[in-house]
Structures are given as C-alpha cells and as structure tokens.
Design a protein around this motif. Sequence first.
Motif, short mmCIF file in Angstrom:
data_model
loop_
_atom_site.label_atom_id
_atom_site.label_comp_id
_atom_site.label_asym_id
_atom_site.label_seq_id
_atom_site.Cartn_x
_atom_site.Cartn_y
_atom_site.Cartn_z
N THR A 317 0.84 -1.20 0.00
CA THR A 317 0.00 0.00 0.00
C THR A 317 0.87 1.25 0.00
OG1 THR A 317 -1.75 -1.14 1.21
CG2 THR A 317 -1.81 1.26 1.23
N VAL A 318 0.60 2.16 -0.93
CA VAL A 318 1.35 3.41 -1.02
C VAL A 318 0.72 4.45 -0.09
CG1 VAL A 318 1.96 5.34 -2.52
CG2 VAL A 318 2.22 2.99 -3.34
N ILE A 319 1.52 4.96 0.83
CA ILE A 319 1.10 6.01 1.75
C ILE A 319 1.83 7.29 1.38
CG2 ILE A 319 0.86 6.70 4.16
CD1 ILE A 319 -0.65 4.14 3.42
N SER A 320 1.11 8.31 1.00
CA SER A 320 1.73 9.55 0.51
C SER A 320 1.63 10.67 1.53
CB SER A 320 1.05 9.99 -0.79
OG SER A 320 1.24 9.03 -1.81
N ARG A 321 2.66 11.47 1.58
CA ARG A 321 2.66 12.66 2.43
C ARG A 321 1.82 13.76 1.80
NH1 ARG A 321 8.73 14.24 3.21
NH2 ARG A 321 7.77 15.86 4.49
N SER A 322 1.40 14.72 2.61
CA SER A 322 0.66 15.85 2.09
C SER A 322 1.61 16.80 1.36
CB SER A 322 -0.05 16.60 3.22
OG SER A 322 0.89 17.25 4.05
N ARG A 323 1.07 17.55 0.40
CA ARG A 323 1.91 18.50 -0.32
C ARG A 323 2.46 19.57 0.61
NH1 ARG A 323 -1.40 20.08 -4.31
NH2 ARG A 323 -1.61 22.30 -4.04
N PRO A 324 1.67 20.15 1.53
CA PRO A 324 2.24 21.16 2.44
C PRO A 324 3.41 20.63 3.27
CG PRO A 324 -0.15 21.27 2.49
CD PRO A 324 0.20 20.05 1.69
N SER A 325 3.34 19.36 3.70
CA SER A 325 4.44 18.79 4.49
C SER A 325 5.72 18.71 3.66
CB SER A 325 4.05 17.41 5.00
OG SER A 325 5.15 16.76 5.62
N ILE A 326 5.58 18.25 2.41
CA ILE A 326 6.76 18.13 1.55
C ILE A 326 7.34 19.50 1.26
CG2 ILE A 326 7.55 17.41 -0.74
CD1 ILE A 326 5.41 15.19 -0.62
N LEU A 327 6.49 20.49 1.04
CA LEU A 327 6.98 21.84 0.76
C LEU A 327 7.68 22.43 1.98
CD1 LEU A 327 3.98 23.26 -1.31
CD2 LEU A 327 6.16 22.38 -2.16
N THR A 350 9.18 3.95 -5.91
CA THR A 350 8.91 4.33 -7.29
C THR A 350 8.40 5.76 -7.28
OG1 THR A 350 8.34 2.06 -7.90
CG2 THR A 350 7.62 3.79 -9.38
N ALA A 351 9.07 6.66 -7.98
CA ALA A 351 8.77 8.09 -7.85
C ALA A 351 7.33 8.42 -8.22
CB ALA A 351 9.74 8.90 -8.71
N ASN A 352 6.83 7.85 -9.32
CA ASN A 352 5.52 8.29 -9.82
C ASN A 352 4.35 7.47 -9.30
OD1 ASN A 352 6.54 6.22 -11.54
ND2 ASN A 352 5.13 6.81 -13.17
N MET A 353 4.51 6.88 -8.11
CA MET A 353 3.36 6.32 -7.41
C MET A 353 2.81 7.30 -6.38
SD MET A 353 4.20 2.28 -6.83
CE MET A 353 4.46 1.18 -8.22
N TYR A 354 3.40 8.49 -6.30
CA TYR A 354 2.94 9.48 -5.33
C TYR A 354 1.45 9.80 -5.54
CZ TYR A 354 2.27 13.93 -2.92
OH TYR A 354 1.79 14.93 -2.11
N ALA A 355 0.68 9.69 -4.46
CA ALA A 355 -0.74 10.03 -4.44
C ALA A 355 -1.57 9.17 -5.40
CB ALA A 355 -0.96 11.51 -4.75
N ILE A 356 -1.07 7.99 -5.74
CA ILE A 356 -1.82 7.05 -6.59
C ILE A 356 -1.99 5.75 -5.81
CG2 ILE A 356 -1.85 5.75 -8.74
CD1 ILE A 356 -0.07 7.88 -9.98
N GLU A 357 -3.22 5.38 -5.53
CA GLU A 357 -3.47 4.13 -4.82
C GLU A 357 -4.92 3.71 -5.03
OE1 GLU A 357 -3.15 1.20 -3.92
OE2 GLU A 357 -1.50 1.46 -2.52
#
Length: 571
Positions: A317-327, A350-357
């Motif tokens: 399972t891909v768990i993505s961080r929020s955009r504000p946190s990364i910024l 894998t870089a381009n699995m961000y926010a895709i699940e």
Amino acid sequence: MFPPATKKQMQDMGWDGLDVILVTGDAYVDVPHMGAAVIANVLMDAGFRTGVIAQPDMDDGADIARLGEPELFWGVTGGCMDSMVANYTASGKKRKSDDLTAGGQNTRRPDRAVIAYTNLIRRHFKNTRPIVLGGMEASLRRISHYDFKTNKVRRSILFDAKADVLVYGMGEKTVTELARRLQNGQDFTDLRGICYAAAQKPEGFLELPSHARAAADKDAFVEMFAGFYKNTDPVKARGLCQLQDTRYLVCNPPQLPLIQQEIDRIHELGYRRRAHPVHAEQGKVRALDTIAFSIISHRGCYGECHFCAITALQGKTVISRSRPSILREAESLARHPDFKGVISDVGGPTANMYAIECRKKATHGACIRKRCLGDRVCPELAVDHGPQIRLLKDLRKISGIKHVFIGSGIRHDLILADSQNGQAYLEQIISHHVSGQLKIAPEHSENHLLALMGKPDIDITRQFIRRFRKTAQRLGRKYYLTGYFLAAYPGSTQKDMEAVKDFCTREMGFAPEQVQIFTPVPATVATLMYWTKKTWPGKNPLFVETDPRRKQAQKQILTPAARTAKPKKPQ
C-alpha cells in the motif's frame, strides 16, 4: 541535537541514563532515509531518552558498553541493507567499499550483523534488558528462509540471534507502543508487527510447515512461503506461527499503515542531514551525497516485482505525504547551511506512485489473486500524475532551490496508463527534473522472463520508448533513456541475455551500463524460484543458473567485457 553516542553527549543533554539504545550496522546518518535515524527521532519525539551505537567494535566490550545499559530495551538493526547483501556480491566475493560506512571501506559491518550484535550485547551484559530486532535484515529473515551464502534454509533470525522480540516492516508505530508497554510493565504480545517465541501456538493463527520440514522438503518450503506471502496485507492478514525447535515462532499480523498526518510528522522531525559527530574523524559517508538533500514523498509499492524486497518491508500500500508537508521540508532544506540548491530526489520506491493508490485497499486490503501492476494496470487503480505535477511545480518555486531532480525509478507503464496527465508528467520531468538521461527499469526484454519477474510486457516498454523520443524531440531536448537490467535471473539463459543485448542495441539505442546479477534475497518470490527451481505460483520446472562464472558471463553479454568472456559450458 543528535541522539547521544557517547557518555559525554548523554550528560550534555541532561540525561543520567537512557531508555533505549539503538545498535546499527551503518554509520549513523541523521536523515529520514535511514531506519535507525527515523526510529531514534520518533522515540525521542515520544519522550524516550534514546542513544545510538553505530558499527560497534566487535572485539572490544568498551564500545558496546559506552552508554551503559538501557532502562527499556536494546534495538538492534543490521542497517539499511541485509548485511550479507551489503558485504558480498552476487558472485560471493567480499565487497571492498561501503557507502554507508565512514571512510568508505567495508570493514565495520560484521556478517549476519543482527546476530553478531545481539551476541555482543549478551556477552557484555548478562541477563540484560530485552533485545528487539528490527530493520531490513530482521524483517526479511523473520521466518525460515533460504540463505544464499550457505545455500540452505536457515531458521528465523529471532531464534538464531536469541533475541526477545522482532519488529518487522516500518516500525515507528510498533516500536513506540512497545516502549510504552515495557515502561508501564504491560504485556506486549498482542502488538501488530512483532514476532516472538512461545511455547504454544496462539489460537486462530495459521500454522506454517515447521522449520524442520521446510528445510528438508522444497514442497514444504513452497507451502510455507505461500502462507507467509498471502498474509502480508495488514487488512486481511492472519497471524502466523511456525515450529522452530521446541518452540513456536509467533508472527502477529502486520502493523496498520500510517495515516497521512503520522507520516508527515515523522518526516518533519528536524533531521540534521549530516553524519553523527562520532564519525567526524573516520571519514566521509558517501551515501550522504545522494540522500542528504533528497525528499521522501511516499512509502510502499504496489508494483510487487518478484525480485524486490520492498513488499516485505514497506508493504503493497502506497502512503503519501501531504503536499504542504513536503513543501515545508523543502523550505527547511533551502535554509540548511550545507545545501547547494539541488534536491537530488523527490520520490519513494517508485517516484511516480505518489498520491496514486486503489481506494478499496484501505477497507478491503490488497487483492490476493490479482495485482495492481503486471502485464497490465488494474482498472481499479486510479492513475493520475496530477498531484505529483503540482507538487513538482510548487517545489521549483521555492526560493533557494535551483534544481529538483527525480532520482528514484519511475514506472513507465503508469505514465502510459494515465490518459489524463501521463503525457504532461513526462513533459514535466523531461523539461525540469532529469539531467540528460531518464532511467527506467525494463529488467529484461523477453516476455517469459518478464512474467517471472512480475514486470509488464516488453511491448509496453516499446510504446514508452516511442513516446519518450517524440516528446524529447518536440521539446528540443537531446535526452536519452537508460535502463536497469538483471542477468542470471531464475529462468534466464545466455540466449535470453543475447536477446536483451539485441533489444538494447536495436530499440533502446545504447549499451547498458547498469546490469546486475540477480542476488537471492530472503522473502522474495524470485528467491523461492531460485531455491526450488520451479515457477511461481505454478510448479513447472525452471532452469536456474547457479554457477558464478556462468552468471558473470550472462552479465558480460551486456557489457564490453563480454567479448573476452569464456564461460565454462555456457547454456
């Protein structure tokens, strides 16, 4: 401040003792890419006094004893890699260099580091506090497993190390809760994400074939692996147990994935992005060149490649961080005194699995009989590169950041599957986020091998090559593709590698430089096939190259050295 590594540093923090001492096989580098650093920072954030002993001297008890004895437990990890993979090549030769050791020489990490460090602790602290294993080596070797170095099945590393608890997977939640329960004198045996030894098998747990059976009978080993592999999803998994000697190994179900707020907090704990001062006189830690100023945007991978250990460690399972946190993290990098304006990577496994699940996974768990990726992309997977496009655009706007690169691998099949934003994403990374070359990982060109690897059909790669070239040409960029390939994978012959060479020359337009010989790593499907010489999930006979010289010959077919290679009895 760094977690203390000496008595003086501990006293400077006002601590007269420590709750937890972490022992690691890597140099201590305070970045969120290193498991020991993450666990140290998470425990300190939770209020536990935590110290670290990195790469202790195996011959001198003063080194392991320099911080005294912890109040709660010792945490032992071999480091970011399995120590046998870190110490030996696929041909069985000792590695001379080590990017995760100060000074770069591979002289500090013992073989089977988890076992070695546990023995070291018990040698100098009799009847000590509990010893808790964790990290890659412990996670992959938590049940009976094939060991490439000895070419036999070894029992659980928990039993060989004679440790008290094993924390598997990404252990932040589990370790913190374990520390709280030990502090309060509470039972911890129901904790998700741990293994322990017990006299009786727990009720309702799936019993795997015993170690004795799995070690003696390859059919029993396959049965054991199937039970293990089908119970790695935290939503669906049953607890497992396996008779190891006169006792049972008990593996509780996996820990539940972090929610976004939890992963955001972990990555914003103020990592120093430097090696610990204790390493100052030992030399440079070369790994810092690539990880000091890179950003982890997500964890987990639903690619499920059969040679990869990510599934066993980070999960499907891909768990993505929020955009504000990364910024916010990027803004903190821009203020770091050592930062030169370049973020070397924004990604994950894998870089381009961000926010895709898949939306169903959170409640129903991962599918057992079908995969998210493989010969095609599952229609239930809502592939949209839009969130990563917006993230990358925002990162480029931050003052003090000159370049943002994607150093992690990308799944080119995901780009093709995204009819809405796939092309826009490709244009973004060609225009702004790669330098001259874009790396993809076809791994092979022959479909019968790609099926054994769990990789997409080679026609998908051909489609992407055409898309990439047209896009680069239209954008006026003289960019090129480069690829990763595997030699001597189970099922691969020299004829197959000749086909890869022809594919690279004729269709990709380059001679590959990044070719690896397959290394059997515990807890992977590929290693199961290597050991049993049968396909998975079927039981068809499978050719497996085991001779080191012929393995090297397969690799050399894709390199200039192939012209002088003289393998013995080539296949």
